[in-house]
Motif scaffolding. Sequence first.
Motif, PDB file in Angstrom:
ATOM      1  N   SER A 128     -75.383 -46.997 -89.255  1.00  0.00           N
ATOM      2  CA  SER A 128     -74.510 -45.861 -88.947  1.00  0.00           C
ATOM      3  C   SER A 128     -74.846 -45.189 -87.624  1.00  0.00           C
ATOM      4  N   ASN A 129     -76.082 -45.406 -87.113  1.00  0.00           N
ATOM      5  CA  ASN A 129     -76.478 -44.818 -85.833  1.00  0.00           C
ATOM      6  C   ASN A 129     -77.084 -45.846 -84.869  1.00  0.00           C
ATOM      7  N   ILE A 130     -76.778 -47.133 -85.084  1.00  0.00           N
ATOM      8  CA  ILE A 130     -77.315 -48.212 -84.240  1.00  0.00           C
ATOM      9  C   ILE A 130     -76.159 -49.091 -83.781  1.00  0.00           C
ATOM     10  N   CYS A 131     -75.985 -49.224 -82.464  1.00  0.00           N
ATOM     11  CA  CYS A 131     -74.878 -50.029 -81.941  1.00  0.00           C
ATOM     12  C   CYS A 131     -75.320 -50.870 -80.751  1.00  0.00           C
ATOM     13  N   CYS A 132     -75.141 -52.181 -80.854  1.00  0.00           N
ATOM     14  CA  CYS A 132     -75.408 -53.102 -79.751  1.00  0.00           C
ATOM     15  C   CYS A 132     -74.066 -53.519 -79.153  1.00  0.00           C
ATOM     16  N   VAL A 133     -73.853 -53.211 -77.881  1.00  0.00           N
ATOM     17  CA  VAL A 133     -72.563 -53.484 -77.242  1.00  0.00           C
ATOM     18  C   VAL A 133     -72.566 -54.761 -76.399  1.00  0.00           C
ATOM     19  N   ASP A 134     -73.622 -55.559 -76.491  1.00  0.00           N
ATOM     20  CA  ASP A 134     -73.662 -56.828 -75.763  1.00  0.00           C
ATOM     21  C   ASP A 134     -72.891 -57.893 -76.538  1.00  0.00           C
ATOM     22  N   SER A 135     -71.892 -58.497 -75.907  1.00  0.00           N
ATOM     23  CA  SER A 135     -71.086 -59.510 -76.596  1.00  0.00           C
ATOM     24  C   SER A 135     -71.142 -60.864 -75.903  1.00  0.00           C
ATOM     25  N   CYS A 136     -72.243 -61.148 -75.196  1.00  0.00           N
ATOM     26  CA  CYS A 136     -72.428 -62.466 -74.557  1.00  0.00           C
ATOM     27  C   CYS A 136     -71.259 -62.801 -73.634  1.00  0.00           C
ATOM     28  N   VAL A 137     -71.004 -61.934 -72.661  1.00  0.00           N
ATOM     29  CA  VAL A 137     -69.789 -62.048 -71.855  1.00  0.00           C
ATOM     30  C   VAL A 137     -69.633 -63.404 -71.173  1.00  0.00           C
ATOM     31  N   ASN A 138     -70.741 -64.051 -70.802  1.00  0.00           N
ATOM     32  CA  ASN A 138     -70.627 -65.345 -70.127  1.00  0.00           C
ATOM     33  C   ASN A 138     -70.380 -66.498 -71.083  1.00  0.00           C
ATOM     34  N   GLY A 139     -70.533 -66.249 -72.384  1.00  0.00           N
ATOM     35  CA  GLY A 139     -70.236 -67.278 -73.366  1.00  0.00           C
ATOM     36  C   GLY A 139     -68.884 -67.053 -74.015  1.00  0.00           C
ATOM     37  N   THR A 140     -68.677 -65.840 -74.511  1.00  0.00           N
ATOM     38  CA  THR A 140     -67.428 -65.517 -75.203  1.00  0.00           C
ATOM     39  C   THR A 140     -66.304 -65.163 -74.244  1.00  0.00           C
ATOM     40  N   LYS A 141     -66.679 -64.814 -72.994  1.00  0.00           N
ATOM     41  CA  LYS A 141     -65.719 -64.303 -71.995  1.00  0.00           C
ATOM     42  C   LYS A 141     -65.094 -62.997 -72.482  1.00  0.00           C
ATOM     43  N   LYS A 142     -65.859 -62.247 -73.280  1.00  0.00           N
ATOM     44  CA  LYS A 142     -65.400 -60.960 -73.782  1.00  0.00           C
ATOM     45  C   LYS A 142     -66.438 -59.891 -73.457  1.00  0.00           C
ATOM     46  N   LEU A 143     -65.946 -58.701 -73.161  1.00  0.00           N
ATOM     47  CA  LEU A 143     -66.810 -57.570 -72.854  1.00  0.00           C
ATOM     48  C   LEU A 143     -66.495 -56.459 -73.849  1.00  0.00           C
ATOM     49  N   THR A 144     -67.542 -55.817 -74.353  1.00  0.00           N
ATOM     50  CA  THR A 144     -67.379 -54.813 -75.406  1.00  0.00           C
ATOM     51  C   THR A 144     -67.755 -53.418 -74.906  1.00  0.00           C
ATOM     52  N   ALA A 145     -67.007 -52.432 -75.380  1.00  0.00           N
ATOM     53  CA  ALA A 145     -67.328 -51.031 -75.108  1.00  0.00           C
ATOM     54  C   ALA A 145     -67.180 -50.234 -76.400  1.00  0.00           C
ATOM     55  N   TYR A 146     -67.946 -49.163 -76.498  1.00  0.00           N
ATOM     56  CA  TYR A 146     -67.785 -48.226 -77.600  1.00  0.00           C
ATOM     57  C   TYR A 146     -67.329 -46.903 -77.011  1.00  0.00           C
ATOM     58  N   ARG A 147     -66.213 -46.371 -77.513  1.00  0.00           N
ATOM     59  CA  ARG A 147     -65.638 -45.122 -77.019  1.00  0.00           C
ATOM     60  C   ARG A 147     -66.152 -43.965 -77.876  1.00  0.00           C
ATOM     61  N   TRP A 148     -67.164 -43.268 -77.352  1.00  0.00           N
ATOM     62  CA  TRP A 148     -67.795 -42.187 -78.112  1.00  0.00           C
ATOM     63  C   TRP A 148     -67.034 -40.891 -77.872  1.00  0.00           C
ATOM     64  N   ASN A 149     -66.639 -40.253 -78.976  1.00  0.00           N
ATOM     65  CA  ASN A 149     -65.818 -39.036 -78.897  1.00  0.00           C
ATOM     66  C   ASN A 149     -66.487 -37.824 -79.532  1.00  0.00           C
ATOM     67  N   GLY A 150     -67.798 -37.883 -79.657  1.00  0.00           N
ATOM     68  CA  GLY A 150     -68.523 -36.748 -80.218  1.00  0.00           C
ATOM     69  C   GLY A 150     -68.963 -36.925 -81.648  1.00  0.00           C
ATOM     70  N   GLU A 151     -68.638 -38.073 -82.255  1.00  0.00           N
ATOM     71  CA  GLU A 151     -68.979 -38.301 -83.663  1.00  0.00           C
ATOM     72  C   GLU A 151     -70.485 -38.480 -83.862  1.00  0.00           C
ATOM     73  N   LYS A 152     -70.954 -38.129 -85.043  1.00  0.00           N
ATOM     74  CA  LYS A 152     -72.364 -38.268 -85.391  1.00  0.00           C
ATOM     75  C   LYS A 152     -72.655 -39.609 -86.064  1.00  0.00           C
TER      76      LYS A 152
END
Length: 319
Positions: free
Chosen positions: A283-307
């Motif tokens: 609930s409070n641990i987030c890894c935003v690495d999505s292996c961009v050179n393998g999957t060709k995808k990039l990940t972001a988390y949009r934080w809006n103040g949530e706990k």
Amino acid sequence: MAIFFYFRFHFYNMYDIIGDVHGQASILKKLLLEIGYQKSGTGYVHPERKAVFVGDFINRGPEIKKTIRIIRSMVENGNALAVLGNHEINAIIYYLKFKTGDPLVKSSNKNFFALFKTISQFSGNADEFLDHLKWMRTLPLYLDMGDFRVVHACWSQPAIDFVKENIPAGKIKKSVFREIYRNSKSGIGKHIWTLSKGVDFTLPGDLKIISNKGVSPRTFRMRWWEKPQGKTFEEMSFESKFSLPDYTIPQQIIPENYVYPEDAPIVFFGHYCRGRGPHIVKSNICCVDSCVNGTKKLTAYRWNGEKTLNKENLVQVGR
């Protein structure tokens, strides 16, 4: 001597934490446009939000030069924050010299192989890359935003406390990186590598596994936020390249580890190549690495103040 890498911004209260880019500028631009950033004379900008890069924006990809320019422009113009990743640290170390002018790194090892692609892409623009290295030394090793935290690989409170007390504020001195290289397993070196590479578990000599590259690794990246006591090797693994046996780790070989409290602020990090996810692991641990050179995808988390992390706030774009 204290170092102040604690940031609290009052104007911005919404942030977009972006995973390891690794030279994929086209995918990064696509992601920024997807989440509402617009290109301007000062780089990509959002009227209400600020981007946060978790490090490792160099090496591997085909557009390393463009990637650095985009991220540096956003940071220098106040539209983004960024922390150092292990790839940036290795680049800084690789170019260090002794007072005699001799290079600090006399023979390359696996930590520097990925850097050769970056060097190649800056062929004919060596001065520009050296200037980027100076800029990288101004980046923090972590960000504590009060309501959330950002580090490249591992939020270890002992390492955070050590850095606060032993590295002066501002641009990190070259002497710090020399010490990291000379003494990687003690003092400054140990703590900075913990923040930027996480905790590696050394396998017992009689345990042999094979990775997806056909080699037998001697270490694996562990879930540094959990207690290893009573867990199996597979339960403590945060690897993406191989599986581990489902039998309990012997107490006598459990490494030093920092357990992240369940009531601590959300922490975002990259480094672990979660091509198949999940990106939110607690609930409070987030890894935003999505292996961009393998999957060709990039990940972001949009934080809006949530706990508590919300999977609906994850955004992923591909080529």
